[in-house]
Design a protein around this motif. Structure first.
Motif, PDB file in Angstrom:
ATOM      1  N   PRO A   8       6.803   2.163  -9.856  1.00  0.00           N
ATOM      2  CA  PRO A   8       7.902   1.916  -9.586  1.00  0.00           C
ATOM      3  C   PRO A   8       8.927   2.411  -8.628  1.00  0.00           C
ATOM      4  O   PRO A   8       8.950   3.805  -8.914  1.00  0.00           O
ATOM      5  CB  PRO A   8       8.997   0.812 -10.741  1.00  0.00           C
ATOM      6  CG  PRO A   8       8.271   1.987 -12.054  1.00  0.00           C
ATOM      7  CD  PRO A   8       6.888   2.225 -11.785  1.00  0.00           C
TER       8      PRO A   8
ATOM      9  N   GLU B 206       2.005   2.669  -4.392  1.00  0.00           N
ATOM     10  CA  GLU B 206       0.901   2.325  -4.678  1.00  0.00           C
ATOM     11  C   GLU B 206      -0.510   3.007  -4.494  1.00  0.00           C
ATOM     12  O   GLU B 206      -0.711   3.585  -3.077  1.00  0.00           O
ATOM     13  CB  GLU B 206       0.445   0.382  -4.293  1.00  0.00           C
ATOM     14  CG  GLU B 206       1.845  -0.470  -4.405  1.00  0.00           C
ATOM     15  CD  GLU B 206       1.227  -1.658  -3.978  1.00  0.00           C
ATOM     16  OE1 GLU B 206       0.336  -1.593  -2.906  1.00  0.00           O
ATOM     17  OE2 GLU B 206       1.419  -2.955  -4.804  1.00  0.00           O
TER      18      GLU B 206
ATOM     19  N   ASP C 102      12.646  -4.502  -4.766  1.00  0.00           N
ATOM     20  CA  ASP C 102      11.946  -4.109  -5.651  1.00  0.00           C
ATOM     21  C   ASP C 102      11.089  -2.948  -4.695  1.00  0.00           C
ATOM     22  O   ASP C 102      10.328  -3.815  -3.452  1.00  0.00           O
ATOM     23  CB  ASP C 102      11.161  -4.726  -6.613  1.00  0.00           C
ATOM     24  CG  ASP C 102      12.006  -5.371  -7.699  1.00  0.00           C
ATOM     25  OD1 ASP C 102      13.127  -4.559  -7.893  1.00  0.00           O
ATOM     26  OD2 ASP C 102      11.540  -5.808  -8.199  1.00  0.00           O
TER      27      ASP C 102
ATOM     28  N   ARG D 254       7.512  -0.283  -5.348  1.00  0.00           N
ATOM     29  CA  ARG D 254       5.888   0.324  -5.525  1.00  0.00           C
ATOM     30  C   ARG D 254       5.510   0.742  -4.333  1.00  0.00           C
ATOM     31  O   ARG D 254       5.104   1.091  -3.512  1.00  0.00           O
ATOM     32  CB  ARG D 254       5.294  -0.839  -6.009  1.00  0.00           C
ATOM     33  CG  ARG D 254       6.050  -1.979  -6.992  1.00  0.00           C
ATOM     34  CD  ARG D 254       5.243  -2.899  -6.650  1.00  0.00           C
ATOM     35  NE  ARG D 254       4.355  -2.655  -7.833  1.00  0.00           N
ATOM     36  CZ  ARG D 254       4.247  -2.698  -9.564  1.00  0.00           C
ATOM     37  NH1 ARG D 254       5.534  -3.343  -9.665  1.00  0.00           N
ATOM     38  NH2 ARG D 254       2.679  -2.026 -10.010  1.00  0.00           N
TER      39      ARG D 254
END
Length: 443
Positions: free
Chosen positions: A427, A414, A410, A412
């Protein structure tokens, strides 16, 4: 009969809003957006009634005709002051809300409560379509439910794309018919104007658009925020394009005229620079082997049939990229800092453009970024350590403290610590539906 109703909408006052801090401004705008969705839901319900009273069967006795409008959409447009496109969406959703099909019942409820915009609802309705011999109503209901989980945070065009992708997954046998329907819509019309100019109006099917768009982008991308260049010669050409006195639209039309002029002759580099326009086709190995499923043309949102994939793979000037469940991983370690063309091709096949969810920049407008940065974190120049970002989002990482974090499989995006404008990380999900299909092992 006179109907009187009082509708109460609780929204923050706007006095002094210019002095509000950034976070307060955003929260106020969210509140007003919620109020608009509630108002739009009421307009849609009214438009549904207008449509019911303006059917073709009623002819000139229908409400729209008696009110001086040709169609219900036109009457809604007049009464609401909206564009024809928006009025059609309001009317279509209103008609759906008045008697929702079983697979759209949850969509109608979300519109009524103001949690879903009219545009997103129309995108789901149109993108999913109706049941067919190969697609059951329950399948469409499940697809609509999954779309509703993300539709509230996406613009309608992104929702429409996801809806079409879900329909393609459910109904791969119908892809060839949908592809043919789009191809049949293509046209080009040249109209001589009184002042001697000629107006060009047309529509391109996805396959044609991929080639034309890539060619024009190669010329105009330095002006429109395309990727930055390291090679001095290419960078100098990009600077020349930026300094050119012509508008971006003039650059585009001059390039198109030049393409017609040189036609089949080899381009000397004066139009496209170092990169020739190309169409890249993505398809999983399993779909290609069985002769069924779906392919995707890089930079386009519509699926194409395997027959089209096979034809393009054999045609001169087209590059077919075939990747399996594991994907392609070209490794260069730390022997060089920049990603190679082959690696960028692999990254494009994975990410399908800028990795940030709400961004629509295609692969040709992106830059390859090291997730584990090359200099600071000693990250390798490998496909597994690469991700595509448009210039804007790439600069957010390097200049504004944003970070790409990878947790297993996964990814992300941020925000910097303490950034009050962003509630949570975003995501990052590969946009290439063919790559996702391959990773899922779809047969």
């Amino acid at each position: 009969m006179t109907i009187t109703a009082t509708v109460s909408l609780e929204v923050p006052a706007l006095e002094g809003i210019a002095r509000a801090d950034d976070l307060e401004l955003i929260e106020v705008m969210r509140a007003w957006a919620q109020a608009r969705r509630e108002v739009d839901a009421g307009l849609a319900m009214l438009a549904g009634v207008v449509a019911a009273r303006s059917t073709l069967e009623l002819g000139y006795d229908g409400l729209a005709q008696r009110a001086g409008a040709r169609t219900a959409d036109a009457l809604v447009s007049q009464l609401t002051g909206t564009s024809g496109t928006e009025a059609r969406a309001i009317t279509a959703v209103g008609t759906m809300m008045s008697d929702p099909a079983p697979w759209l019942g949850e969509v109608a409820t979300h519109v009524t409560t103001g949690s879903l915009s009219i545009g997103a609802a129309a995108a789901i309705q149109t993108g999913l379509g109706a049941p067919s011999p190969t697609v059951a109503a329950d399948d469409l209901a499940d697809a609509a439910h999954s779309l509703l989980e993300s539709a509230a945070s996406l613009p309608p065009e992104k929702v429409a794309r996801q809806a079409r992708e879900l329909r393609d997954e459910l109904d791969e046998a119908g892809i060839i018919d949908r592809e043919a329907a789009l191809r049949d819509k293509r046209f080009l019309r040249l109209t001589r104007q009184p002042d001697g100019m000629t107006r060009l109006v047309g529509l391109l099917d996805p396959e044609s658009a991929a080639l034309v768009t890539d060619a024009v982008d190669a010329v105009t991308s330095p002006r429109r925020g395309g990727p930055r260049f390291v090679d001095p010669e290419v960078a100098a050409r990009a600077d020349a394009v930026i300094r050119d006195e012509r508008t971006t639209e003039q650059l585009a039309v001059d390039a198109l005229v030049e393409m017609v002029r040189i036609a089949a002759c080899a381009d000397s580099g004066r139009v496209f620079g170092t990169r020739k326009p190309a169409v890249r086709v993505h398809v999983t190995a399993s779909d290609l082997a069985r002769g069924a499923g779906a392919g995707r043309i890089e930079g386009q949102t519509e699926a194409v049939s395997i027959a089209t994939v096979e034809r393009l793979a054999c045609a001169d000037g087209f590059l077919a990229i075939e990747f399996d469940v594991a994907g392609s991983a070209l490794r260069l370690g730390r022997s060089r800092r920049t990603f190679s063309d082959a690696q960028r091709t692999a990254l494009a096949a994975i990410w399908g453009g800028c990795a940030v969810g709400g961004c629509d920049r295609p692969p040709s407008w992106t830059e390859a970024h090291h997730i584990e940065e090359w200099q600071r974190n000693h990250g390798a120049t490998d496909v597994s350590n690469g991700i595509l970002l448009c210039r804007h989002h790439h600069l957010l990482v390097h200049n504004n403290g944003w970070r790409i974090r990878r947790l297993g499989g996964d990814y992300r995006f941020e925000p910097p610590p303490g950034d009050g404008l962003h509630r949570e990380a975003h995501p990052l999900i590969p946009k290439n539906a063919v790559y996702r299909r391959g990773r899922a092992g779809t047969n």
